[in-house]
Design a protein around this motif. Structure first.
Motif, PDB file in Angstrom:
ATOM      1  N   THR A 434      -5.073  -2.886  -9.116  1.00  0.00           N
ATOM      2  CA  THR A 434      -3.705  -3.085  -8.611  1.00  0.00           C
ATOM      3  C   THR A 434      -3.639  -2.821  -7.114  1.00  0.00           C
ATOM      4  OG1 THR A 434      -2.775  -2.422 -10.749  1.00  0.00           O
ATOM      5  CG2 THR A 434      -1.284  -2.399  -8.857  1.00  0.00           C
ATOM      6  N   ALA A 435      -4.345  -1.787  -6.643  1.00  0.00           N
ATOM      7  CA  ALA A 435      -4.399  -1.500  -5.207  1.00  0.00           C
ATOM      8  C   ALA A 435      -5.036  -2.660  -4.448  1.00  0.00           C
ATOM      9  CB  ALA A 435      -5.172  -0.215  -4.957  1.00  0.00           C
ATOM     10  N   ASP A 438      -2.592  -5.262  -4.037  1.00  0.00           N
ATOM     11  CA  ASP A 438      -1.655  -4.851  -2.983  1.00  0.00           C
ATOM     12  C   ASP A 438      -2.222  -5.118  -1.591  1.00  0.00           C
ATOM     13  OD1 ASP A 438       0.544  -4.119  -4.434  1.00  0.00           O
ATOM     14  OD2 ASP A 438       0.140  -1.958  -4.413  1.00  0.00           O
ATOM     15  N   HIS A 439      -3.563  -5.086  -1.454  1.00  0.00           N
ATOM     16  CA  HIS A 439      -4.156  -5.447  -0.164  1.00  0.00           C
ATOM     17  C   HIS A 439      -3.763  -6.869   0.212  1.00  0.00           C
ATOM     18  CE1 HIS A 439      -7.669  -2.309  -0.490  1.00  0.00           C
ATOM     19  NE2 HIS A 439      -6.491  -1.752  -0.350  1.00  0.00           N
ATOM     20  N   GLN A 448       4.426  -3.882  -1.762  1.00  0.00           N
ATOM     21  CA  GLN A 448       3.375  -3.444  -2.664  1.00  0.00           C
ATOM     22  C   GLN A 448       3.951  -3.147  -4.053  1.00  0.00           C
ATOM     23  OE1 GLN A 448       0.431  -0.630  -1.010  1.00  0.00           O
ATOM     24  NE2 GLN A 448       1.613  -0.708   0.898  1.00  0.00           N
ATOM     25  N   LEU A 450       2.371  -0.842  -6.238  1.00  0.00           N
ATOM     26  CA  LEU A 450       2.220   0.593  -6.483  1.00  0.00           C
ATOM     27  C   LEU A 450       3.314   1.378  -5.761  1.00  0.00           C
ATOM     28  CD1 LEU A 450      -1.657   1.093  -6.201  1.00  0.00           C
ATOM     29  CD2 LEU A 450      -0.264   1.287  -8.273  1.00  0.00           C
ATOM     30  N   PRO A 452       4.948   4.540  -3.796  1.00  0.00           N
ATOM     31  CA  PRO A 452       4.336   5.372  -2.743  1.00  0.00           C
ATOM     32  C   PRO A 452       3.594   6.579  -3.297  1.00  0.00           C
ATOM     33  CG  PRO A 452       6.524   4.671  -2.072  1.00  0.00           C
ATOM     34  CD  PRO A 452       6.349   4.212  -3.491  1.00  0.00           C
ATOM     35  N   ASP A 454       1.996   6.819  -5.992  1.00  0.00           N
ATOM     36  CA  ASP A 454       0.798   6.412  -6.732  1.00  0.00           C
ATOM     37  C   ASP A 454      -0.282   5.815  -5.835  1.00  0.00           C
ATOM     38  OD1 ASP A 454       1.975   7.176  -9.137  1.00  0.00           O
ATOM     39  OD2 ASP A 454       2.935   5.221  -9.408  1.00  0.00           O
ATOM     40  N   ARG A 455      -0.007   5.714  -4.565  1.00  0.00           N
ATOM     41  CA  ARG A 455      -0.959   5.068  -3.659  1.00  0.00           C
ATOM     42  C   ARG A 455      -2.021   6.051  -3.190  1.00  0.00           C
ATOM     43  NH1 ARG A 455       3.783   2.161  -0.094  1.00  0.00           N
ATOM     44  NH2 ARG A 455       4.653   0.926  -1.822  1.00  0.00           N
ATOM     45  N   ASP A 456      -3.230   5.536  -3.038  1.00  0.00           N
ATOM     46  CA  ASP A 456      -4.351   6.328  -2.545  1.00  0.00           C
ATOM     47  C   ASP A 456      -4.491   6.111  -1.043  1.00  0.00           C
ATOM     48  OD1 ASP A 456      -7.117   7.745  -3.329  1.00  0.00           O
ATOM     49  OD2 ASP A 456      -7.524   6.164  -1.871  1.00  0.00           O
ATOM     50  N   GLU A 457      -4.551   7.206  -0.285  1.00  0.00           N
ATOM     51  CA  GLU A 457      -4.593   7.091   1.173  1.00  0.00           C
ATOM     52  C   GLU A 457      -5.796   6.274   1.656  1.00  0.00           C
ATOM     53  OE1 GLU A 457      -5.238   9.943   5.121  1.00  0.00           O
ATOM     54  OE2 GLU A 457      -4.810  10.841   3.164  1.00  0.00           O
ATOM     55  N   GLU A 460      -5.230   2.587   0.949  1.00  0.00           N
ATOM     56  CA  GLU A 460      -4.272   2.000   1.890  1.00  0.00           C
ATOM     57  C   GLU A 460      -4.930   1.753   3.245  1.00  0.00           C
ATOM     58  OE1 GLU A 460       0.149   2.261   1.440  1.00  0.00           O
ATOM     59  OE2 GLU A 460      -0.415   4.373   1.508  1.00  0.00           O
TER      60      GLU A 460
END
Length: 640
Positions: A434-435, A438-439, A448, A450, A452, A454-457, A460
């Motif tokens: 899913t990330a 989102d890219h 996006q 996901l 905020p 649930d997002r991985d720094e 991102e």
């Protein structure tokens, strides 16, 4: 501070890498002082004229930063030529060139998680900026002025790093390091380098082919290749991947995002010669292709079955699977001319990788070399490591290797699944893919999926980094057009972030010499048995070097007293090589040390051979350059 730092020469162990054409009875370039094999070189200033003789008629003008060999010097004039193995081309005035004492270039790192580098007129200007109490505010103001063309002379800034990322493998540029000063970063007192660099793109004009490609390339899209471990224990995880992927594919099917993220699958097991029932070592289950929908991918996963027999040992040949995903996949879409912009390889396994020393391993290179090659191709490797109870004794070994493998732009993309939990694995696959979708949304300016929280720094950051690389390729972004400037190695506002990475500009012939010496040393070292033979190893090394020196195509220093002493080129490089600094005392310190030295040489040798036969990594610096004098900006951590 990066371990591969510029520093004054502290070691007598140097590399000489010049490879002369056979039988050429021509004048040789001048040698660098206190060396017996390293030639003097200069870089041309923009428009430097070439003359037939000192004060003679002009025959041509050079582009900026043409590297030239020096054949003679007299009263303000220098005799030069583009090749060490051909006759000099003519004379240039000394004030139209700059001495280039090392073949070192700098490359900008991806600026996704740091501010763009400012390039200052003088060292004092850079120091004043670095020591400014209001550095962050000053930096923002100078960047804004640079972007709007409002810089004033008193600002001391002559250029700014491109907004988009320039990958030196895709668009070669010369950013030579002319000088350096070792310093401390004012924020943290960590070691830092202030670099005097010069910069212009290799060619003044964007090549027509590149311009056409940039205007015709499609919108940002992504290619994802799963690399599945298909040994006996993996069937539940393959099914869980299919379940997670199916949900995502059905959600995006028929949307513009669904059209812009595509999948492929590579499978691996182990050496089938050691366990014939395995059937294969690696197999392409379904290739990465642009598809209207991804249902064929789900069907391919449905039809994927694990082995019915056990493989030799706990570790599997995961590196072979990753290598094939990198090299066998058509990431560049050679038929369409529209490459995949974001490129991901996702390794799924419950075992560690086979060590190159394992007789059942296919590859002779390790995770560090594979990662470097992948990043040079803009491919991100991610690892989902299933830490099952059955493999508890293997976990630390596997985790260390997969962390080395799963790096990109200074970040790590290693995801351990504790206890091998099937549900945790499925959740991780779902979040990760899913990330990645989102890219694509980020690049297209969409919201996006996901939340905020649930997002991985790191993911991102990765999306931003890949977008900058895509924009750089699409828009033909060039390195800044300046001649000389001072810049900090580490980001001014973020000392942990490397802003520039030094690299060694090597020719194909130079790399061939490196490979030949390593090949000779490996064969010689493998033949030693016991302490007495080991003690005589260095006497034999001198014999090998003397034999190489008889070949006019190999320039080596014959008074070597270390493994690297025959190669006189690392003496002034920003690199500390444990391998090439090995002298007789270290060699005799024990059989385990000797084994480590031999294995290190073999892994480097294998990677050099791969590069030597890969035309995509080599660039001609001047029109008509022979094949052996094409160059590659080689990362320091892949040097011997």
């Amino acid at each position: 501070m990066s371990p591969f730092r510029l520093r004054p020469a502290l070691s007598a162990f140097a590399i000489v890498l010049f490879f002369a054409q056979s039988g050429a009875a021509l004048a040789h370039p001048l040698l660098v002082e206190d060396t017996s094999t390293v030639y003097q070189r200069v870089l041309t200033r923009p428009g430097a004229p070439l003359h037939e003789a000192p004060d003679g008629p002009e025959t041509r003008r050079y582009p900026a930063f043409q590297p030239l060999y020096v054949f003679a010097r007299q009263e303000g004039w220098i005799e030069v030529g583009p090749s060490a193995t051909a006759a000099p081309a003519g004379w240039v005035a000394a004030d139209t060139v700059v001495d280039w004492k090392q073949n070192i270039v700098a490359t900008f790192t991806n600026p996704a998680d740091r501010a763009r580098s400012l390039m200052f007129r003088t060292e004092d200007d850079l120091r004043g900026f670095m020591e400014d109490e209001a550095l962050v505010a000053t930096q923002a103001r100078l960047i804004e002025k640079a972007e709007t063309g409002m810089l004033a002379p008193e600002d001391g800034v002559v250029a700014i790093e491109p907004e988009n990322y320039v990958n030196i493998r895709d668009r070669f540029y010369i950013l030579p390091i002319l000088d350096f000063v070792e310093d401390l970063h004012p924020m943290t007192y960590d070691a830092n380098l202030l670099l005097k660099v010069a910069s212009v793109p290799l060619r003044d004009e964007l090549p027509v082919a590149a311009a056409e490609a940039s205007s015709s390339a499609g919108d940002f899209d992504a290619g994802v290749v799963f690399v599945f471990d298909t040994t006996k224990s993996m069937q539940p995880y393959i099914e869980r991947t299919r379940k997670a992927l199916a949900r995502i594919i059905f959600d995006i099917n028929g949307t513009d995002i669904g059209e812009r993220i595509n999948f492929g699958i590579e499978a691996f097991r182990d050496n089938p010669e050691a366990a014939p029932g395995l059937g294969y070592r690696t197999r392409e289950v379904i290739p990465l292709e642009r598809r209207i929908n991804q249902l064929p991918v789900l069907e391919a996963i449905d039809n994927t079955r694990t082995a019915t027999v056990s493989s030799p040992g706990f570790n599997e040949d995961s590196l072979a699977g990753v290598e094939d995903a990198i090299r066998r996949t058509d990431w560049d879409r050679t038929g369409s001319g529209d490459p995949f912009d974001a490129r991901y390889v996702i390794l799924v396994t419950d075992a560690g990788p086979k060590d190159p020393r394992d007789p059942n391993a296919r590859s002779e290179i390790g995770p560090v070399e594979i990662q470097r090659d992948a990043e040079g191709r803009n491919i991100v490797i991610m690892t989902l490591h299933l830490k099952t109870d059955a493999g508890a004794a293997n976990h630390d070994y596997a985790a260390e290797r997969y962390r080395q493998l799963s790096r990109f732009a200074g970040r790590q993309f290693y995801y351990p699944i504790e206890g091998g939990s099937e549900q945790a694995f499925e959740d991780t696959v779902t979040a990760l893919v899913t990330a990645l979708t989102d890219h694509v949304r980020m690049a297209l300016g969409q919201a996006q999926v996901l939340a905020p929280e649930d997002r991985d720094e790191d993911l991102e950051f990765l999306g931003h980094a890949l977008q900058l690389a895509w924009l750089g390729a699409r828009e033909g972004t060039r390195a800044p057009d300046v001649f000389e400037s001072w810049v900090t190695e580490k980001a001014a506002e973020k000392p942990r972030a490397l802003a520039l990475e030094p690299r060694l500009l090597v020719t194909k012939n130079e790399m061939a010499t490196m490979a030949e010496l390593l090949d000779n040393l490996v064969r010689l070292a493998e033949g030693t048995r016991g302490e007495e033979e080991a003690r005589g190893f260095f006497r034999q090394v001198r014999g090998v070097i003397a034999q190489m020196a008889q070949n006019p195509d190999r320039l080596v220093a014959t008074d070597a007293d270390s493994l690297g002493g025959a190669l006189e080129y690392l003496e002034r490089l920003p690199y500390r090589s444990q391998l090439l600094q090995t002298d007789e005392a270290r060699w005799m310190s024990g059989p385990m040390v000797r084994r480590e030295i031999i294995d290190g040489m073999r892994q480097k040798l294998t990677q050099y051979r791969k590069w030597l036969y890969d035309p995509s990594v080599w660039t001609a610096l001047y029109e008509g350059a022979p094949d052996g004098e094409q160059v590659f900006a080689m990362p320091f951590d892949i040097l011997p």
